[in-house]
Write a protein that holds these residues in place. Structure first.
Motif, PDB file in Angstrom:
ATOM      1  N   LYS B 348       0.807  -1.211   0.000  1.00 23.31           N
ATOM      2  CA  LYS B 348       0.000   0.000   0.000  1.00 23.31           C
ATOM      3  C   LYS B 348       0.838   1.257   0.000  1.00 23.31           C
ATOM      4  O   LYS B 348       0.639   2.158  -0.787  1.00 23.31           O
ATOM      5  CB  LYS B 348      -0.886  -0.009   1.241  1.00 23.31           C
ATOM      6  N   ARG B 349       1.763   1.306   0.962  1.00 21.82           N
ATOM      7  CA  ARG B 349       2.538   2.537   1.094  1.00 21.82           C
ATOM      8  C   ARG B 349       3.991   2.254   0.778  1.00 21.82           C
ATOM      9  O   ARG B 349       4.784   1.947   1.663  1.00 21.82           O
ATOM     10  CB  ARG B 349       2.389   3.083   2.513  1.00 21.82           C
ATOM     11  N   GLY B 350       4.310   2.366  -0.484  1.00 21.23           N
ATOM     12  CA  GLY B 350       5.680   2.125  -0.887  1.00 21.23           C
ATOM     13  C   GLY B 350       6.544   3.296  -0.461  1.00 21.23           C
ATOM     14  O   GLY B 350       6.070   4.422  -0.366  1.00 21.23           O
ATOM     15  N   GLY B 351       7.791   3.022  -0.192  1.00 16.94           N
ATOM     16  CA  GLY B 351       8.692   4.108   0.176  1.00 16.94           C
ATOM     17  C   GLY B 351       9.862   3.587   0.969  1.00 16.94           C
ATOM     18  O   GLY B 351      10.152   2.394   0.953  1.00 16.94           O
ATOM     19  N   TYR B 366       3.308  -4.405   7.533  1.00 20.05           N
ATOM     20  CA  TYR B 366       1.972  -3.969   7.911  1.00 20.05           C
ATOM     21  C   TYR B 366       1.976  -2.686   8.732  1.00 20.05           C
ATOM     22  O   TYR B 366       0.939  -2.056   8.911  1.00 20.05           O
ATOM     23  CB  TYR B 366       1.232  -5.091   8.657  1.00 20.05           C
ATOM     24  N   GLY B 367       3.164  -2.288   9.237  1.00 21.30           N
ATOM     25  CA  GLY B 367       3.255  -1.019   9.962  1.00 21.30           C
ATOM     26  C   GLY B 367       3.428   0.109   8.968  1.00 21.30           C
ATOM     27  O   GLY B 367       2.465   0.549   8.329  1.00 21.30           O
ATOM     28  N   LYS B 373      -1.568  -3.999  -1.126  1.00 23.14           N
ATOM     29  CA  LYS B 373      -2.395  -3.198  -2.036  1.00 23.14           C
ATOM     30  C   LYS B 373      -3.736  -3.868  -2.298  1.00 23.14           C
ATOM     31  O   LYS B 373      -3.801  -5.085  -2.403  1.00 23.14           O
ATOM     32  CB  LYS B 373      -1.654  -3.118  -3.384  1.00 23.14           C
ATOM     33  N   ASP B 374      -4.738  -3.102  -2.460  1.00 19.51           N
ATOM     34  CA  ASP B 374      -6.093  -3.576  -2.770  1.00 19.51           C
ATOM     35  C   ASP B 374      -6.573  -4.658  -1.795  1.00 19.51           C
ATOM     36  O   ASP B 374      -7.425  -5.476  -2.144  1.00 19.51           O
ATOM     37  CB  ASP B 374      -6.179  -4.148  -4.207  1.00 19.51           C
ATOM     38  N   ASP B 375      -5.978  -4.660  -0.594  1.00 22.26           N
ATOM     39  CA  ASP B 375      -6.326  -5.642   0.436  1.00 22.26           C
ATOM     40  C   ASP B 375      -6.287  -7.079  -0.053  1.00 22.26           C
ATOM     41  O   ASP B 375      -7.067  -7.924   0.355  1.00 22.26           O
ATOM     42  CB  ASP B 375      -7.689  -5.311   1.045  1.00 22.26           C
ATOM     43  N   MET B 420       4.975  -9.318  -2.591  1.00 23.42           N
ATOM     44  CA  MET B 420       4.165  -9.982  -3.608  1.00 23.42           C
ATOM     45  C   MET B 420       2.834 -10.426  -3.011  1.00 23.42           C
ATOM     46  O   MET B 420       2.783 -10.828  -1.851  1.00 23.42           O
ATOM     47  CB  MET B 420       4.894 -11.229  -4.110  1.00 23.42           C
ATOM     48  N   ASP B 421       1.780 -10.364  -3.809  1.00 23.93           N
ATOM     49  CA  ASP B 421       0.498 -10.865  -3.335  1.00 23.93           C
ATOM     50  C   ASP B 421       0.077 -12.065  -4.183  1.00 23.93           C
ATOM     51  O   ASP B 421       0.859 -12.559  -4.991  1.00 23.93           O
ATOM     52  CB  ASP B 421      -0.568  -9.762  -3.343  1.00 23.93           C
ATOM     53  N   GLU B 422      -1.159 -12.510  -3.981  1.00 23.10           N
ATOM     54  CA  GLU B 422      -1.627 -13.726  -4.646  1.00 23.10           C
ATOM     55  C   GLU B 422      -1.589 -13.635  -6.164  1.00 23.10           C
ATOM     56  O   GLU B 422      -1.642 -14.643  -6.845  1.00 23.10           O
ATOM     57  CB  GLU B 422      -3.057 -14.020  -4.180  1.00 23.10           C
TER      58      GLU B 422
END
Ligand code: FMN
Ligand code: FES
Lengths: 181, 586
Positions: B348-351, B366-367, B373-375, B420-422
Motif C-alpha cells: 500500500k505505502r511504498g517508500g 503492515y506497519g 495493495k487492494d487488500d 508480492m500478493d496472490e
C-alpha cells in the motif's frame, strides 16, 4: 597537427558530424588524452554529443587516443548505456525492475509498443522516439515507471503511458508549426 | 512561513515541479513573502508530491498527493491560519503512520533539509563529526569507535566496516583510495539514490571520515548512470564542501588532505561487485576477478582501496558524533543499529523506512508499509534482489537481522523489499530474476555464463507450459553447482531466487509442470480469458480497449474473445465494470 594517417578517419567523422560536434570532440580528446582509465568517460562524452556511438567517431578516437579498436568495442558493448545505432529524439526508458514487473510493466510495454508502432528496442519511423528497457529507475514506489528525457513518470496505467507519448507528440507538432509559420 | 516541497526523483516524477511552480505563482498572486524550499524524500513516496507548511511557531502541516489545484487551496487556507484538512496527512505533533516505529539515522536529514544547501546541513550538526574526528581522534580511534558501533556494510555482504578500514589502513603504501559504491544495482532498492538526492553531505562527511581513518589520499564515488539527479546534487555538494574547506588541502585546518571525485558507471549490475567496480573505474569492461588479493591489498590502480556502500557511509558521521555505543544500543546481538528498507511491489505505502535491526518483517510490511495493495493476500516478500530470496507468509515473523534472514535462504542485501500478493506467480518471478542475472552475467566464468542460461531455459519452459517431470530436481542441482563454482558474488547468488521459491512454493512449480496451470494466473501460455455470456451486458468497453481488437459483439449483446488473436494482456479483465465482472480467467 593532423598527420596523414589521420586524414582518412577525419574525413569519415566529418560525414557524420556537424562543425560544433567536431570541435566538441576535439575538446573531449584533449581533456582525456593521456588520462589513464578514462575510456568510459570518453564514450559517455561521445554519446552525449551524438546520442549514440558512431563507428567513424570510435575509429577516430582509437587513433587519437592510441587505444585499440577492439578494446573500445569491448567496452562499448559491455555496458547497457552505450548504443551503437542512432536513437530517436526522445529516449523512453521503460523500467523492468522488480517492483515494476510485479506491478504490471508488461502491460505498459504492450501499450507503448502499440502506441508507437515499434517493438522493444525500436525507433519510430519519424525518428522521434526510441523505446528501451531500464533495470530500475529508483522510483520503485511509483511503479510501474518510465523515464523520458530524464523525467520519470509513474505510477502508470497503459492509458496514461499513451497519453504521455501523445502529449510529447503534440508539443513536437506545435513547435514544428511555429518553425513553419 | 516556509513552504517545503519534496523534490527527489520520486517527487518530481509525481509532478512536484509543477506543484512548486503553482505554489510560487500563488505566493506572488496573493502577495505573500513566504519562503519556498526544496527538500529530498522523506520516504513516503506514495504521498508525493509532499508539501510541508512550516509556521512561525515551528508547527508543521504536511500535505500529501498535492496537485497544482490543491497547492493553491492549501495556500489560501494557510493564509487564513487554517489547515486544509482534506489533504493534510500529518502535523509535527502527529506524524504520519508511515513514520511510526522508524528510527532515522542514515535518513536523519532526508526530507527535512534542502540537499543543495550546505548551510542546512551544518545547521543540523553536519560536519561536526568530521571536526571531532580530525581534532580529537586519531585514525585508530575512529576505527575503534566504528568497531564499538558494530556497523556492518549495508551494500550486501554485511562485512564489519571497521575490519575493512583497519585492513586498508594497515597496508603499506603512500597512496590509498576510498570508494563509495553508489551503483545501487538491485532493481527494487532505492535508498542510496534517496540518500544522495536528499542528503549528499552526509555521504561526503562519512567518506571524509573514512578517508581519514584509513589515511586515504582521495575518494571516488562510483555513481549509477540511471541516477542523474543524484549525481548532480552530489557534484554540487562536493563543490560546496571544497569551498568551505571540508575537502581539499588541510581539511578544517588539520594535517589531513583529501578530495573526492565522481565517476559515472555505464549500466552494468555486476559493477556493484568490488573488483568489477574497480575494473570499470579503470575504464575497462567490468569483469570481476578472483579474491584474494582483496581490494584492501590490491585495488584501484593496484593500490590499497576500501569500498563502502552509500548507506554505510551515511551512518558514519552519526556514529562519530553520538558514539559507537549509542548505535550499538539499537538492533540485535549480531546486527547493530538501524537499516533502511525500500518497500515496493504490491504494497500500500511504498517508500523508504528506517527501523532498528531485528524488527519482524510483518511489522515493517503492515506497519509503515500499510499492508497489501487492494487488500489482497500477502504471498511472499523478496529480500536482497536478484541475489536474494523469497520469504513466505509462514516466516513473516522473522526478525530482520543478517543471520535470521540468511537462515530463510534469502539475504539482507541492500534492503530492497519487494512485496508480492496472490497475483504474483512465483515461478514467473524466479524466471524474471534469473533472466536479469543471466543478462547481467559478465561471461567470464562458465558456471555463471552457461549455467544460468541453462537454468533460464528450464524456467522459460515451465512458464510456457512445457515443463517436464524432473525439472525441479535439475534446477536444484544446477543451482547448487552454479553457486559453488562461480567466480564472483553474482554467480554465487544467482540461483537464490529459484532455490528459495522451490523451497517454499514447490507445489506451484509442480502445478506448472504436471497440470500445465498457473495458480496465480500470470503465465500467459497457461491461461485463457473468457467473457461469460450471462454476465456480459454488452457495454462494449472491453472491445474498445482491446489493443489487438480481438473482442467482437454488438452493443447490449454479449461479447466474445477470439482466442486465436488474444494476446492475454488482461485489459478486458481490468476495464470490465466491477458490477458485472463478466471477464474470467482460467
Ligand atoms: C553482483 C553484485 C552486485 C553488487 N551491487 C552492489 C551495489 O549496487 N551497491 C553496493 O553498495 N554494493 C553492491 N555489492 C556489494 C559490494 O561488492 C561490496 O560488498 C560493498 O559495496 C561493500 O560496501 P559495504 O561494506 O559498505 O557494504 C554487490 C555485490 C555483488 C556481488
Ligand atoms: S523497479 Fe521500476 S523503478 Fe525500481
Amino acid at each position: 597537427m593532423s598527420c596523414s594517417c589521420q586524414t582518412e578517419e577525419k574525413a569519415a567523422i566529418q560525414r557524420v558530424s556537424t562543425e560544433t560536434q567536431i570541435s566538441a570532440l576535439e575538446e573531449l580528446i584533449n581533456r582525456y588524452k593521456g588520462v589513464e582509465g578514462s575510456l568510459i568517460s570518453v564514450l559517455q562524452g561521445i554519446q552525449e554529443m551524438y546520442g549514440y556511438l558512431p563507428r567513424p567517431v570510435l575509429e577516430y578516437i582509437a587513433k587519437r587516443l592510441d587505444i585499440k579498436k577492439a578494446r573500445i568495442y569491448g567496452v562499448a558493448t559491455f555496458y547497457a548505456q552505450f548504443r551503437l545505432t542512432p536513437v530517436g529524439k526522445h529516449l523512453i526508458l521503460l523500467c523492468q525492475g522488480t517492483a515494476c514487473h510485479v506491478n504490471g510493466a508488461d502491460k505498459i510495454e504492450a501499450a507503448l509498443c502499440d502506441e508507437l508502432g515499434v517493438e522493444m528496442g525500436g525507433t519510430t519511423e519519424n525518428r522521434l522516439f526510441t523505446l528501451t528497457e531500464a533495470a530500475c529507475l529508483g522510483c520503485c514506489s511509483l511503479a510501474p515507471v518510465m523515464m523520458i528525457d530524464g523525467q520519470a513518470y509513474g505510477p502508470l496505467t497503459p492509458d496514461q503511458a499513451r497519453k504521455v507519448i501523445r502529449g510529447i507528440l503534440k508539443q513536437e507538432e506545435q513547435s514544428r508549426e511555429e518553425v513553419g509559420a | 512561513m516556509i513552504v517545503r516541497i519534496g523534490l527527489s526523483s520520486c517527487g518530481i516524477a509525481a509532478g512536484g515541479l509543477l506543484v512548486k511552480e503553482a505554489l510560487a505563482f500563488a505566493f506572488e498572486e496573493e502577495g505573500l513573502g513566504w519562503e519556498l524550499q526544496q527538500t529530498g524524500c522523506i520516504g513516503m513516496c506514495h504521498y508525493e508530491p509532499l508539501v510541508d507548511v512550516i509556521h512561525q511557531d515551528g508547527s508543521i502541516n504536511t500535505y500529501g498527493n498535492v496537485t497544482v489545484d490543491t497547492a493553491r487551496e492549501i495556500v489560501v487556507a494557510e493564509m487564513s491560519g487554517a489547515a486544509l484538512e482534506k489533504y493534510r496527512i500529518a502535523t509535527d505533533r502527529e506524524p504520519n503512520d508511515c513514520l511510526a516505529g522508524q528510527v532515522r539515522i542514515a535518513l536523519r536529514n532526508c526530507g527535512i533539509i534542502d540537499p543543495e544547501s550546505i548551510r542546512d546541513y551544518t545547521d543540523r550538526g553536519g560536519y561536526q563529526a568530521l571536526q571531532k574526528a580530525l581534532t580529537r581522534m586519531t585514525p585508530q580511534q575512529v576505527i575503534e569507535e566504528i568497531k564499538i558501533s558494530g556497523l556492518k556494510g549495508r551494500g550486501g555482504a554485511g562485512f564489519p566496516t571497521w575490519f575493512k578500514w583497519n585492513a586498508t589502513r594497515q597496508e603499506p603504501g603512500d597512496i590509498k583510495y576510498l570508494i563509495c559504491n553508489a551503483d545501487e544495482g538491485d532493481p527494487g532498492a532505492f535508498m542510496d539514490r534517496s540518500l544522495l538526492e536528499g542528503d549528499p553531505h552526509a555521504v561526503l562527511e562519512g567518506m571524509i571520515i573514512a578517508g581519514y581513518a584509513i589515511e586515504a589520499t582521495s575518494g571516488i564515488v562510483y555513481g549509477r548512470a540511471e541516477y542523474p539527479l543524484a549525481i548532480k546534487r552530489l557534484g554540487k555538494a562536493i563543490g560546496q564542501a571544497r569551498a568551505q574547506g571540508m575537502l581539499g588541502n588541510k581539511i578544517m585546518g588539520s594535517k589531513f588532505s583529501f578530495d573526492i571525485s565522481i565517476k559515472q558507471g555505464a549500466g552494468a549490475f555486476v559493477c556493484g561487485e568490488e573488483t568489477a567496480l574497480i575494473a570499470s573505474l579503470e575504464g575497462e569492461r567490468g569483469m570481476p576477478r578472483l579474491k584474494p588479493p582483496f581490494p584492501s591489498q590490491r585495488g584501484y590502480w593496484d593500490k590499497p582501496t576500501n569500498i563502502n556502500n552509500v548507506e554505510t557511509l551515511a551512518n558514519v558521521p552519526w556514529i562519530i558524533a553520538n558514539g559507537g555505543e549509542s548505535f550499538a544500543a539499537m538492533g540485535t546481538a549480531d546486527s547493530k543499529g538501524t537499516k533502511v528498507f525500500a518497500l515496493a511491489g504490491r504494497i500500500k505505502r511504498g517508500g523508504l523506512v528506517e527501523v532498528p535491526m531485528g524488527m519482524p518483517l510483518r511489522e515493517i510490511i503492515y506497519g509503515p508499509g500499510g499492508g497489501i495493495k487492494d487488500d489482497k493476500r500477502f504471498k511472499a516478500v523478496q529480500l536482497g534482489g536478484p541475489s536474494g530470496g523469497c520469504i513466505p507468509e509462514a516466516l513473516l515473523d522473522t526478525p530482520v537481522d543478517y543471520q535470521s534472514i540468511k537462515n530463510t535462504g534469502a539475504i539482507m542485501g541492500s534492503g530492497g523489499m519487494v512485496v508480492m500478493d496472490e497475483t504474483t506467480c512465483m515461478v514467473d518471478l524466479a524466471r524474471y530474476f534469473l533472466n536479469f542475472t543471466q543478462d547481467e552475467s559478465c561471461g567470464k566464468c562458465v558456471p555463471c555464463r552457461i549455467g544460468t542460461k541453462r537454468m533460464l531455459e528450464i524456467m522459460e519452459r515451465l512458464c510456457a507450459g512445457e515443463g517436464q517431470p524432473g525439472d525441479i530436481e535439475l534446477l536444484e542441482m544446477l543451482g547448487q553447482q552454479i553457486m559453488e563454482g562461480s567466480l564472483c558474488g553474482l554467480g554465487n547468488s544467482a540461483p537464490n531466487p529459484v532455490l528459495t521459491t522451490i523451497r517454499y512454493f514447490r507445489e506451484e512449480y509442480e502445478t506448472h509442470i504436471h497440470d500445465k496451470k498457473c495458480p496465480a494466473k500470470q503465465c500467459k501460455a497457461l491461461i485463457t480469458y473468457h467473457i461469460e455470456a450471462d454476465k456480459c451486458k454488452g457495454c462494449t468497453l472491453c472491445a474498445k480497449k482491446c489493443p489487438v481488437n480481438c473482442i467482437s459483439g454488438e452493443a447490449k449483446k454479449p461479447h466474445v474473445i477470439d482466442q486465436n488473436l488474444c494476446t492475454k494482456c488482461g485489459t478486458c479483465l481490468e476495464v470490465c465494470p466491477s458490477k458485472w465482472s463478466a471477464v474470467s480467467v482460467s
